[in-house]
Design an enzyme around this catalytic site. Sequence first.
Site, PDB file in Angstrom:
ATOM      1  N   ARG A  96       2.935   5.970  -3.149  1.00  0.00           N
ATOM      2  CA  ARG A  96       4.080   6.784  -3.552  1.00  0.00           C
ATOM      3  C   ARG A  96       4.316   6.687  -5.054  1.00  0.00           C
ATOM      4  O   ARG A  96       4.630   7.686  -5.712  1.00  0.00           O
ATOM      5  CB  ARG A  96       5.325   6.358  -2.762  1.00  0.00           C
ATOM      6  CG  ARG A  96       5.251   6.849  -1.292  1.00  0.00           C
ATOM      7  CD  ARG A  96       6.171   6.057  -0.383  1.00  0.00           C
ATOM      8  NE  ARG A  96       6.226   6.588   0.976  1.00  0.00           N
ATOM      9  CZ  ARG A  96       5.299   6.381   1.920  1.00  0.00           C
ATOM     10  NH1 ARG A  96       4.214   5.663   1.657  1.00  0.00           N
ATOM     11  NH2 ARG A  96       5.447   6.894   3.135  1.00  0.00           N
ATOM     12  N   ASP A 127       1.853  -0.791  12.066  1.00  0.00           N
ATOM     13  CA  ASP A 127       0.572  -1.264  11.514  1.00  0.00           C
ATOM     14  C   ASP A 127       0.256  -2.702  11.951  1.00  0.00           C
ATOM     15  O   ASP A 127      -0.847  -3.190  11.714  1.00  0.00           O
ATOM     16  CB  ASP A 127       0.592  -1.177   9.981  1.00  0.00           C
ATOM     17  CG  ASP A 127       0.546   0.286   9.521  1.00  0.00           C
ATOM     18  OD1 ASP A 127       0.147   1.157  10.319  1.00  0.00           O
ATOM     19  OD2 ASP A 127       0.924   0.557   8.364  1.00  0.00           O
ATOM     20  N   LYS A 161       0.833  -1.214   0.000  1.00  0.00           N
ATOM     21  CA  LYS A 161       0.000   0.000   0.000  1.00  0.00           C
ATOM     22  C   LYS A 161       0.865   1.261   0.000  1.00  0.00           C
ATOM     23  O   LYS A 161       0.648   2.172  -0.803  1.00  0.00           O
ATOM     24  CB  LYS A 161      -0.930  -0.035   1.221  1.00  0.00           C
ATOM     25  CG  LYS A 161      -1.821   1.176   1.388  1.00  0.00           C
ATOM     26  CD  LYS A 161      -3.028   0.848   2.244  1.00  0.00           C
ATOM     27  CE  LYS A 161      -2.801   1.051   3.722  1.00  0.00           C
ATOM     28  NZ  LYS A 161      -2.595   2.453   4.113  1.00  0.00           N
ATOM     29  N   SER A 162       1.849   1.301   0.875  1.00  0.00           N
ATOM     30  CA  SER A 162       2.697   2.505   0.967  1.00  0.00           C
ATOM     31  C   SER A 162       3.414   2.762  -0.354  1.00  0.00           C
ATOM     32  O   SER A 162       3.517   3.911  -0.808  1.00  0.00           O
ATOM     33  CB  SER A 162       3.756   2.333   2.058  1.00  0.00           C
ATOM     34  OG  SER A 162       3.147   2.319   3.316  1.00  0.00           O
ATOM     35  N   LYS A 179      -4.821   6.422  14.631  1.00  0.00           N
ATOM     36  CA  LYS A 179      -4.864   5.741  13.323  1.00  0.00           C
ATOM     37  C   LYS A 179      -6.305   5.751  12.787  1.00  0.00           C
ATOM     38  O   LYS A 179      -7.114   6.546  13.242  1.00  0.00           O
ATOM     39  CB  LYS A 179      -4.331   4.316  13.476  1.00  0.00           C
ATOM     40  CG  LYS A 179      -2.857   4.267  13.853  1.00  0.00           C
ATOM     41  CD  LYS A 179      -1.993   4.670  12.690  1.00  0.00           C
ATOM     42  CE  LYS A 179      -0.534   4.694  13.082  1.00  0.00           C
ATOM     43  NZ  LYS A 179       0.306   5.289  12.039  1.00  0.00           N
ATOM     44  N   GLY A 225      -4.864   8.380   5.280  1.00  0.00           N
ATOM     45  CA  GLY A 225      -3.924   9.315   5.907  1.00  0.00           C
ATOM     46  C   GLY A 225      -2.722   9.562   5.013  1.00  0.00           C
ATOM     47  O   GLY A 225      -2.201  10.683   4.940  1.00  0.00           O
TER      48      GLY A 225
END
Length: 430
Positions: A26, A317, A21-22, A344, A94
């Site tokens: 990006r 996480d 996901k991160s 969160k 977020g």
Amino acid sequence: MDRVIKQRNMLKGEIIPPPDKSISHRAIMFASLAKGKSRIKNFLWAKDPISSMNAMKSLGVDIEVTETSEIVVYGKGLHSLKESEDIIDCGNSGTTIRLLSGILAGQPFLSILTGDESLRQRPMKRIIKPLSMMGADILGRKENSLPPLVIKGGSLKGINYEMPIASAQVKSCILLAGLYADGETTVIEPHKSRDHTEKMLKSMGANIEVNGNIVKISTQRKELNPFEINVPGDFSSAAFFIAAATLVKDSEVIIKNVCLNETRTGFLDVLNRMGGNVEILEQRNQAGEPVGDLRVKSSPGLKSVIVEGDIIPRLIDEFPILCVLATQAEGKTVIKDAKDLRAKESDRIRAMTTELKKLGVHIEELEDGVEIKGPCKIKANEVYSYKDHRIAMSLSIAGLLADGETKIVDADSVDISFPEFYSIMENLQN
Ligand code: S3P
């Protein structure tokens, strides 16, 4: 949508976790700033990264999806974004709102960012403060602390910023603004958080330097290079099945193609200390990240651990699923120094304490973590996800151990990061 989970006697098989996901967030944002055509293979088609994709589209970026679900981004350079005609909806994400704020602080136009009920309660002072120090004109609801955010971007100057808490979203926000700021921007973290931004920007030719917990970036005068990326599997999603295979007796599960970036794998180190059985089968490199296949076998005699300090950002996480692991460990597990978990997608300390108690777990809430006394017999019950994807998935794994049927209320929140979670779970042999 609710979901009923039944007890499982063993789990066997091979799974591929969803793309990271991160990295997906990006990739789509940074490709939009590059000059030229970038290609993203194995993008995470889940609600959160889709929020980032839609945001970039509304800023005028030309993004195409191929028949094989790859993404082609036709980047026109650092200064090519256009004012969005409408408010940008960041959904539950977020990462979208915080990283995008850093980019938009450097654009000569107005942007308004909002999100869902949960995102509108998440703290934004942590980005408003450093961006304002850089010269951005940025306002939020409730005395500049909550979204919607109004950003009037413009010329920025570099700052030297010591972050009060470790956060990859805040660090990345400042670094992205730093691309547009005059001079040098330095970010210092108390503990090192995930470093995908630093790695990806470096590979695109940004003037970025990392020295332990200190990252420096300077004005980007040359355009950023486009790239091709094949996004590796998400360790944080894999963690649910690492825990499942560890806890359900007689299990053996292979989890393929998992990103093993050091800043993300604190959960594996803790599981090792607890006596877990995870083998890394083949390590390789993909998209500038270490990647491997994992073989996980059940581990009946887990031991309790104390989890604190530097390791917290490396498993931030994984807190909810680590709580589930701890329910089966002999002795008192303590997780602390993790107060930010209250900010969160839900208050994850409160959520896990309340819901695991309903399943018969001996868990106590601390201000900055939890204490869990194990091993506990898990009792089937109805539990609530707080519309938080990681709470829904963690409680579902706990449900695999309960004798009876565990109902997860609002289980469809898994769509935020792992839409195939339940089908993968069901397809594992019993
Ligand atoms: C993320 C950073 C972390 C993490 C989140 C994703 C990122 O948040 O919890 O799921 O992609 O940068 P914080 O920066 O708030 O710790």
